[in-house]
Design a protein around this motif. Structure first.
Motif, PDB file in Angstrom:
ATOM      1  N   ALA A 242       0.820  -1.210   0.000  1.00 39.81           N
ATOM      2  CA  ALA A 242       0.000   0.000   0.000  1.00 39.81           C
ATOM      3  C   ALA A 242       0.856   1.263   0.000  1.00 39.81           C
ATOM      4  CB  ALA A 242      -0.930  -0.004   1.208  1.00 39.81           C
ATOM      5  N   CYS A 243       1.976   1.246   0.709  1.00 38.51           N
ATOM      6  CA  CYS A 243       2.810   2.449   0.810  1.00 38.51           C
ATOM      7  C   CYS A 243       3.722   2.636  -0.401  1.00 38.51           C
ATOM      8  CB  CYS A 243       3.651   2.400   2.084  1.00 38.51           C
ATOM      9  SG  CYS A 243       2.699   2.622   3.601  1.00 38.51           S
ATOM     10  N   GLN A 244       4.177   1.532  -0.979  1.00 37.57           N
ATOM     11  CA  GLN A 244       5.114   1.642  -2.101  1.00 37.57           C
ATOM     12  C   GLN A 244       4.418   1.654  -3.454  1.00 37.57           C
ATOM     13  OE1 GLN A 244       8.714  -0.609  -2.150  1.00 37.57           O
ATOM     14  NE2 GLN A 244       8.553  -1.175   0.004  1.00 37.57           N
ATOM     15  N   GLY A 245       3.205   1.121  -3.519  1.00 37.28           N
ATOM     16  CA  GLY A 245       2.575   0.899  -4.810  1.00 37.28           C
ATOM     17  C   GLY A 245       2.867  -0.525  -5.221  1.00 37.28           C
ATOM     18  N   ASP A 246       1.844  -1.257  -5.628  1.00 36.30           N
ATOM     19  CA  ASP A 246       2.035  -2.671  -5.920  1.00 36.30           C
ATOM     20  C   ASP A 246       3.011  -2.858  -7.070  1.00 36.30           C
ATOM     21  OD1 ASP A 246       1.778  -5.356  -5.835  1.00 36.30           O
ATOM     22  OD2 ASP A 246      -0.403  -5.378  -5.859  1.00 36.30           O
ATOM     23  N   ASP A 247       3.753  -3.974  -7.033  1.00 39.62           N
ATOM     24  CA  ASP A 247       4.880  -4.129  -7.947  1.00 39.62           C
ATOM     25  C   ASP A 247       4.490  -4.512  -9.368  1.00 39.62           C
ATOM     26  OD1 ASP A 247       5.974  -7.340  -6.572  1.00 39.62           O
ATOM     27  OD2 ASP A 247       4.039  -6.664  -7.247  1.00 39.62           O
ATOM     28  N   TRP A 248       3.291  -5.041  -9.611  1.00 39.14           N
ATOM     29  CA  TRP A 248       2.955  -5.380 -10.995  1.00 39.14           C
ATOM     30  C   TRP A 248       1.929  -4.414 -11.584  1.00 39.14           C
ATOM     31  CZ3 TRP A 248       0.280  -7.898  -7.119  1.00 39.14           C
ATOM     32  CH2 TRP A 248      -1.089  -7.938  -7.248  1.00 39.14           C
ATOM     33  N   ALA A 249       1.385  -3.518 -10.775  1.00 40.47           N
ATOM     34  CA  ALA A 249       0.366  -2.600 -11.271  1.00 40.47           C
ATOM     35  C   ALA A 249       0.867  -1.162 -11.227  1.00 40.47           C
ATOM     36  CB  ALA A 249      -0.902  -2.738 -10.436  1.00 40.47           C
ATOM     37  N   ASP A 250       2.151  -0.998 -11.389  1.00 36.22           N
ATOM     38  CA  ASP A 250       2.764   0.310 -11.217  1.00 36.22           C
ATOM     39  C   ASP A 250       3.351   0.785 -12.544  1.00 36.22           C
ATOM     40  OD1 ASP A 250       4.221   2.508 -10.580  1.00 36.22           O
ATOM     41  OD2 ASP A 250       5.314   1.610  -8.922  1.00 36.22           O
ATOM     42  N   PRO A 251       2.626   1.594 -13.311  1.00 34.13           N
ATOM     43  CA  PRO A 251       3.134   2.027 -14.615  1.00 34.13           C
ATOM     44  C   PRO A 251       4.332   2.957 -14.507  1.00 34.13           C
ATOM     45  CG  PRO A 251       1.130   3.227 -14.063  1.00 34.13           C
ATOM     46  CD  PRO A 251       1.304   2.172 -13.016  1.00 34.13           C
ATOM     47  N   GLU A 252       4.507   3.567 -13.332  1.00 30.88           N
ATOM     48  CA  GLU A 252       5.604   4.514 -13.169  1.00 30.88           C
ATOM     49  C   GLU A 252       6.950   3.802 -13.077  1.00 30.88           C
ATOM     50  OE1 GLU A 252       6.847   8.173 -10.151  1.00 30.88           O
ATOM     51  OE2 GLU A 252       5.044   7.008  -9.817  1.00 30.88           O
ATOM     52  N   CYS A 253       6.949   2.648 -12.445  1.00 32.86           N
ATOM     53  CA  CYS A 253       8.218   1.941 -12.247  1.00 32.86           C
ATOM     54  C   CYS A 253       7.930   0.477 -11.969  1.00 32.86           C
ATOM     55  CB  CYS A 253       8.990   2.556 -11.082  1.00 32.86           C
ATOM     56  SG  CYS A 253      10.525   1.690 -10.716  1.00 32.86           S
ATOM     57  N   LYS A 254       8.065  -0.363 -12.978  1.00 35.13           N
ATOM     58  CA  LYS A 254       7.805  -1.788 -12.792  1.00 35.13           C
ATOM     59  C   LYS A 254       9.003  -2.449 -12.122  1.00 35.13           C
ATOM     60  CE  LYS A 254       4.329  -2.720 -16.309  1.00 35.13           C
ATOM     61  NZ  LYS A 254       4.002  -3.446 -17.541  1.00 35.13           N
ATOM     62  N   ALA A 255       9.144  -2.175 -10.850  1.00 36.85           N
ATOM     63  CA  ALA A 255      10.227  -2.758 -10.062  1.00 36.85           C
ATOM     64  C   ALA A 255       9.632  -3.686  -9.025  1.00 36.85           C
ATOM     65  CB  ALA A 255      11.029  -1.647  -9.385  1.00 36.85           C
ATOM     66  N   THR A 256      10.463  -4.561  -8.509  1.00 37.65           N
ATOM     67  CA  THR A 256       9.983  -5.503  -7.509  1.00 37.65           C
ATOM     68  C   THR A 256       9.867  -4.824  -6.155  1.00 37.65           C
ATOM     69  OG1 THR A 256      11.065  -7.301  -8.667  1.00 37.65           O
ATOM     70  CG2 THR A 256      10.453  -7.702  -6.393  1.00 37.65           C
ATOM     71  N   ASN A 257       8.743  -5.032  -5.495  1.00 35.24           N
ATOM     72  CA  ASN A 257       8.549  -4.542  -4.139  1.00 35.24           C
ATOM     73  C   ASN A 257       9.262  -5.533  -3.215  1.00 35.24           C
ATOM     74  OD1 ASN A 257       7.532  -3.857  -1.576  1.00 35.24           O
ATOM     75  ND2 ASN A 257       5.674  -3.020  -2.482  1.00 35.24           N
ATOM     76  N   THR A 258      10.557  -5.299  -3.013  1.00 33.66           N
ATOM     77  CA  THR A 258      11.407  -6.271  -2.334  1.00 33.66           C
ATOM     78  C   THR A 258      10.933  -6.573  -0.924  1.00 33.66           C
ATOM     79  OG1 THR A 258      13.266  -5.417  -3.611  1.00 33.66           O
ATOM     80  CG2 THR A 258      13.792  -6.801  -1.720  1.00 33.66           C
ATOM     81  N   GLU A 259      10.540  -5.541  -0.181  1.00 34.06           N
ATOM     82  CA  GLU A 259      10.123  -5.752   1.201  1.00 34.06           C
ATOM     83  C   GLU A 259       8.841  -6.580   1.271  1.00 34.06           C
ATOM     84  OE1 GLU A 259      12.885  -2.475   0.884  1.00 34.06           O
ATOM     85  OE2 GLU A 259      10.957  -2.805  -0.102  1.00 34.06           O
ATOM     86  N   ALA A 260       7.881  -6.269   0.411  1.00 32.48           N
ATOM     87  CA  ALA A 260       6.641  -7.050   0.394  1.00 32.48           C
ATOM     88  C   ALA A 260       6.930  -8.504   0.040  1.00 32.48           C
ATOM     89  CB  ALA A 260       5.652  -6.447  -0.603  1.00 32.48           C
ATOM     90  N   LEU A 261       7.823  -8.716  -0.921  1.00 32.26           N
ATOM     91  CA  LEU A 261       8.183 -10.071  -1.322  1.00 32.26           C
ATOM     92  C   LEU A 261       8.845 -10.823  -0.167  1.00 32.26           C
ATOM     93  CD1 LEU A 261       8.447 -12.218  -3.512  1.00 32.26           C
ATOM     94  CD2 LEU A 261      10.531 -11.086  -4.304  1.00 32.26           C
ATOM     95  N   GLN A 262       9.688 -10.135   0.599  1.00 33.88           N
ATOM     96  CA  GLN A 262      10.342 -10.775   1.741  1.00 33.88           C
ATOM     97  C   GLN A 262       9.321 -11.217   2.785  1.00 33.88           C
ATOM     98  OE1 GLN A 262      13.202  -7.937   3.153  1.00 33.88           O
ATOM     99  NE2 GLN A 262      14.740  -8.476   1.616  1.00 33.88           N
ATOM    100  N   TYR A 263       8.325 -10.378   3.057  1.00 31.28           N
ATOM    101  CA  TYR A 263       7.312 -10.751   4.046  1.00 31.28           C
ATOM    102  C   TYR A 263       6.434 -11.897   3.535  1.00 31.28           C
ATOM    103  CZ  TYR A 263       8.536  -6.628   6.787  1.00 31.28           C
ATOM    104  OH  TYR A 263       9.206  -5.701   7.543  1.00 31.28           O
ATOM    105  N   ALA A 264       6.128 -11.893   2.234  1.00 31.55           N
ATOM    106  CA  ALA A 264       5.340 -12.987   1.666  1.00 31.55           C
ATOM    107  C   ALA A 264       6.100 -14.305   1.789  1.00 31.55           C
ATOM    108  CB  ALA A 264       5.008 -12.691   0.205  1.00 31.55           C
ATOM    109  N   ARG A 265       7.395 -14.257   1.510  1.00 27.13           N
ATOM    110  CA  ARG A 265       8.205 -15.470   1.627  1.00 27.13           C
ATOM    111  C   ARG A 265       8.356 -15.896   3.083  1.00 27.13           C
ATOM    112  NH1 ARG A 265      12.989 -14.055  -2.794  1.00 27.13           N
ATOM    113  NH2 ARG A 265      11.904 -14.881  -4.630  1.00 27.13           N
ATOM    114  N   ALA A 266       8.519 -14.915   3.975  1.00 28.46           N
ATOM    115  CA  ALA A 266       8.644 -15.245   5.401  1.00 28.46           C
ATOM    116  C   ALA A 266       7.382 -15.939   5.900  1.00 28.46           C
ATOM    117  CB  ALA A 266       8.911 -13.977   6.207  1.00 28.46           C
ATOM    118  N   ARG A 267       6.240 -15.451   5.462  1.00 32.78           N
ATOM    119  CA  ARG A 267       4.972 -16.085   5.852  1.00 32.78           C
ATOM    120  C   ARG A 267       4.903 -17.515   5.322  1.00 32.78           C
ATOM    121  NH1 ARG A 267       0.063 -16.388   3.176  1.00 32.78           N
ATOM    122  NH2 ARG A 267      -1.787 -16.630   4.503  1.00 32.78           N
TER     123      ARG A 267
END
Length: 474
Positions: free
Chosen positions: A44-69
């Motif tokens: 929510a704070c960074q902008g989702d990583d696949w729906a971001d036309p401004e910068c299609k970059a990986t949301n690294t922190e969100a990915l880390q939490y998803a993997r940790a879960r």
């Protein structure tokens, strides 16, 4: 023969050897919810990583939490027992032996498990403050700041709440908070002039009015009624071999045995594609089905509510162009590729219950071609994290795994051949198929989800725990 025997496993291989039940045996549900909450705050704070036309970059922190879960869900040992036997430091070290976990996230896991929160991250997010990084510095800006995508990491609860509304993206929620000082759904409802300015129009207005209803879990009776109605309706259509159409639950209905706030239904046929040719061109089964469901009053029409439909005509080309696209050799599998190259016909919309009159979200997916069914079923069962892990494993093998097929990635500069082990089970010689660059693996080798998992495991059953969809709640 075991693909995991005699060699050190990668982090991805270790994860794919695990099972991820909906409710594990070690009492970690609250911890899993907290990690999911952290992931949502980051998105929510960074902008989702696949729906971001401004910068299609990986949301690294969100990915880390998803993997940790996912790691927590797949643990084969008890955090509580480890803390009692090894203490805090010993348990953190033990977690660091699990895939994808460094000291920072291992420490967060233990802190949340023991106290219910993490003072550096979760507690600050919940207060609307920016989190601290691993060195104790305030993370005031999203990591995209260096790409001139300036997004404050503050006001997390407001952004999460606003982006939960159907038709409001994470990017729109960020702008509402920081440019229009809108910090809740209630405030947005009181500002109709702002709603009118937003992309979405009457669909957004409808989503706001019925937001609470659309967020409720779909009752089992309604999910069953939706599936039954869709199945009976598609089989009554005036389309070729209508009686042969099947409808089944995917998503949470398949992995958890119950729907969440939406119902995902996959339609498929053993002989027919998702569309057929007429003198006027392709006719889409989904369009005919939606027409009847709208007429019946089950699906709300486009002029009234959220109604997103996407159909693909190129499946009638020979060869199918979406099975050989250059992006397959370049995919990173970090984020936005998840559904970007899915060419099954799809509908996302609103269903009115015949039982209660309440509104629920529904996703319909029509399998593009009969032989693509195992890939459609695997992709739409999910989860998103598990799909990422499987795609990363495919990349390690020189393959692209999508919602339609396996394709050899080859070398970006040349036409290197890719050798694929499709069967290496004990008692028989390995069966190896050689593919050229962007050549699909013949479908005769992948006729089920189990076959796909076996290819990912180099022809073995090392990933067999994932054959059962109830073990895919990563």
């Amino acid at each position: 023969m075991d693909a995991t025997a005699g060699k050190e496993l990668t982090a991805v291989e270790q994860m794919l050897c695990k099972a991820f039940p909906d409710v594990g045996p070690f009492g970690t549900s609250a911890l899993e919810k907290a990690l999911r909450k952290l992931e949502k705050f980051e998105l929510a704070c960074q902008g989702d990583d696949w729906a971001d036309p401004e910068c299609k970059a990986t949301n690294t922190e969100a990915l880390q939490y998803a993997r940790a879960r996912a790691v927590v869900k797949g643990l084969s040992w008890s955090l509580r027992e480890s803390l009692q036997a090894r203490g805090r430091t010993g348990t953190i070290e033990r977690l660091m032996e699990e895939p994808f976990l460094g000291k920072s996230n291992a420490t967060k896991i233990v802190e949340i498990f023991q106290t219910g929160t993490c003072q550096r991250t979760l507690a600050r997010f919940e207060r609307g403050e920016a989190p601290l990084d691993s060195e104790g510095n305030v993370r005031m800006w999203a990591h995209r700041h260096e790409h001139k995508a300036t997004r404050p990491m503050t006001d997390g609860p407001a952004k999460v709440e606003l982006s939960s509304v159907l038709c409001i993206s994470a990017m729109t929620a960020i702008k509402l908070v920081h440019e229009r000082n809108i910090r809740s759904i209630a405030q947005l409802r009181d500002r109709p002039e702002i709603v009118r300015e937003l992309h979405g129009g009457h669909r957004l207005d409808h989503s706001l009015r019925f937001h609470e209803q659309l967020q409720e879990p779909v009752p089992a009776e309604d999910a069953c009624e939706m599936l039954k109605t869709v199945r009976e309706t598609v089989r009554a259509l005036r389309v070729p071999r209508a009686a042969g159409w099947h409808a089944e639950l995917v998503g949470g209905g398949r992995t958890r045995g119950r729907a969440g706030h939406d119902v995902d239904i996959l339609l498929w046929h053993k002989e027919e594609m998702a569309s057929f040719l007429s003198s006027q061109g392709p006719v889409f089964v989904l369009d005919i089905l939606l027409g009847v469901l709208v007429e019946q009053g089950r699906v709300l029409p486009k002029g009234e509510a959220y109604f997103s439909r996407k159909c693909v005509a190129s499946r009638h080309d020979d060869p199918r162009p979406y099975l050989r696209q250059i992006h397959m050799a370049q995919e990173s599998s970090k984020g936005f590729e998840n559904l970007q190259y899915d060419h099954h016909d799809k509908f996302f919309g609103i269903w009115r219950s015949a039982r209660t009159g309440k509104l629920h979200r529904i996703d319909l997916v029509v399998c593009s071609h009969p032989e693509e069914l195992p890939f459609a079923r695997l992709a739409w069962t999910g989860t998103r994290t598990l799909n990422r892990l499987m795609r990363l494993r495919a990349i390690d093998l020189g393959l692209y795994l999508g919602a339609h097929c396996f394709v050899a990635r080859g070398d970006r500069e040349g036409t290197t051949e890719t050798k694929v082990v499709v069967d290496a089970q004990a008692g028989r010689p390995p069966e190896v198929i050689t593919l050229g660059k962007l050549e699909p693996l013949p479908f005769k080798y992948v006729q089920s989800e189990e076959d796909i998992l076996r290819v990912l495991a180099c022809g073995t059953n090392a990933f067999a725990k994932l054959v059962d969809p109830t073990n895919r709640n990563a």
